[in-house]
Design a protein around this motif. Sequence first.
Motif, short mmCIF file in Angstrom:
data_model
loop_
_atom_site.label_atom_id
_atom_site.label_comp_id
_atom_site.label_asym_id
_atom_site.label_seq_id
_atom_site.Cartn_x
_atom_site.Cartn_y
_atom_site.Cartn_z
N LEU A 61 2.16 5.62 -3.10
CA LEU A 61 1.04 5.39 -2.19
C LEU A 61 -0.12 4.86 -3.01
O LEU A 61 -0.59 5.52 -3.92
CB LEU A 61 0.66 6.68 -1.47
CG LEU A 61 -0.02 6.52 -0.12
CD1 LEU A 61 0.12 7.78 0.73
CD2 LEU A 61 -1.50 6.18 -0.29
N GLY A 62 -0.52 3.62 -2.71
CA GLY A 62 -1.56 2.98 -3.51
C GLY A 62 -1.16 2.82 -4.95
O GLY A 62 -2.01 2.82 -5.85
N ASP A 97 -6.20 4.55 0.92
CA ASP A 97 -5.18 3.52 0.77
C ASP A 97 -4.44 3.28 2.08
O ASP A 97 -4.11 2.14 2.42
CB ASP A 97 -4.18 3.92 -0.32
CG ASP A 97 -4.81 3.90 -1.70
OD1 ASP A 97 -5.37 2.86 -2.08
OD2 ASP A 97 -4.73 4.92 -2.40
N VAL A 98 -4.15 4.36 2.80
CA VAL A 98 -3.43 4.26 4.07
C VAL A 98 -4.00 5.28 5.05
O VAL A 98 -4.31 6.42 4.68
CB VAL A 98 -1.91 4.54 3.89
CG1 VAL A 98 -1.18 4.41 5.23
CG2 VAL A 98 -1.29 3.60 2.87
N GLN A 144 -7.92 -2.41 6.39
CA GLN A 144 -7.31 -1.09 6.27
C GLN A 144 -5.80 -1.19 6.53
O GLN A 144 -5.36 -2.02 7.33
CB GLN A 144 -7.95 -0.13 7.28
CG GLN A 144 -7.42 1.28 7.24
CD GLN A 144 -7.65 1.94 5.90
OE1 GLN A 144 -8.77 2.04 5.44
NE2 GLN A 144 -6.57 2.35 5.25
N THR A 145 -5.03 -0.35 5.87
CA THR A 145 -3.60 -0.22 6.14
C THR A 145 -3.39 0.95 7.08
O THR A 145 -3.87 2.06 6.80
CB THR A 145 -2.80 0.01 4.84
OG1 THR A 145 -3.13 -1.00 3.90
CG2 THR A 145 -1.31 0.01 5.11
N THR A 162 0.57 4.94 -6.74
CA THR A 162 0.75 6.24 -7.40
C THR A 162 1.96 6.95 -6.79
O THR A 162 2.06 7.05 -5.56
CB THR A 162 -0.49 7.13 -7.22
OG1 THR A 162 -1.61 6.50 -7.83
CG2 THR A 162 -0.29 8.50 -7.84
N HIS A 174 -7.23 9.60 -0.98
CA HIS A 174 -6.49 8.35 -0.79
C HIS A 174 -5.77 8.23 0.55
O HIS A 174 -5.18 7.18 0.83
CB HIS A 174 -5.45 8.18 -1.90
CG HIS A 174 -6.05 8.07 -3.27
ND1 HIS A 174 -6.50 6.87 -3.78
CD2 HIS A 174 -6.30 9.00 -4.22
CE1 HIS A 174 -7.00 7.08 -4.99
NE2 HIS A 174 -6.88 8.36 -5.28
N ALA A 199 0.83 -1.20 0.00
CA ALA A 199 0.00 0.00 0.00
C ALA A 199 0.86 1.25 0.00
O ALA A 199 0.45 2.30 -0.48
CB ALA A 199 -0.92 0.00 1.22
N ALA A 216 -0.41 -3.98 2.11
CA ALA A 216 -1.80 -3.58 2.31
C ALA A 216 -2.45 -4.44 3.39
O ALA A 216 -2.15 -5.61 3.55
CB ALA A 216 -2.57 -3.72 1.00
N ARG A 252 -12.44 5.59 2.37
CA ARG A 252 -11.80 4.31 2.06
C ARG A 252 -10.38 4.53 1.54
O ARG A 252 -10.01 4.13 0.43
CB ARG A 252 -12.62 3.53 1.03
CG ARG A 252 -14.01 3.10 1.51
CD ARG A 252 -14.71 2.30 0.43
NE ARG A 252 -15.95 1.69 0.88
CZ ARG A 252 -17.16 2.25 0.76
NH1 ARG A 252 -17.27 3.45 0.21
NH2 ARG A 252 -18.25 1.62 1.17
#
Length: 251
Positions: free
Chosen positions: A76-77, A171-172, A203-204, A79, A96, A13, A42, A169
Amino acid sequence: MHTSSSQSTRPAALELTGVSKSYRSESTTVAALRDISLAVPAGTFTAVMGPSGSGKSTLLQSAAGLDSPDAGCVLLGGTEISRMRGKALTRFRRDHVGFVFQSYNLLPQLTVTDNVTLPLLLAGRGTDRAWLAYLLDAVGLDGLGGRKPQELSGGQQQRAAIARALITRPDVVFADEPTGALDSGTARQVLELLRHTVTALNQTVVMVTHDPVAASYADTVVFLADGRIDGSMDGASARDVSDRLAYLGRN
């Protein structure tokens, strides 16, 4: 690259590769991060620990897109955010990234529900009412959505802040000393809640903390010393973490 969990088959993640950051004044340059490489799978809970000045806060800020590294890459995620600037970075963080801080940063004039859904409002996104109801129930605030922050206990306010961090929701979720202002009993409840978001919601979570008890709730504890990663521990107890902290920087 150091991977922050034994569950290395999970996609990352968050990835930092060769990240360095220095702060300059008129008379001196301080290296806050020195060639940091880290992968956070993740759906895992990672704690970052180290003495004052070790680079914990700079690591969190660089990983979350609150500060830009001088060198290296942050994904991150999936990206790359380390080269993003301005409105593009702001939009990315809003969609994100989730944040939980020691101070709850709730707006006193808004209800719990309005505080939790504020990131969606700012992004021009509608609220998924089923997800909101699920989150409020998951964080123990079912039935309290109409209350103002001043009508809640400190622990309940932090629960609202966690729900706000989860509403998009992300990514982190980055947590910076999230239990620093709480008594030990309330802190335990908040840490159990963070643990629950990882286990139940996949969840991360990346948490900066100085507290070995808080760190023991994480899957992995990453140690920093003088701006460098100085090892990690999986499934560590509070005593394990305390013992390891005593030897930081001596390797």
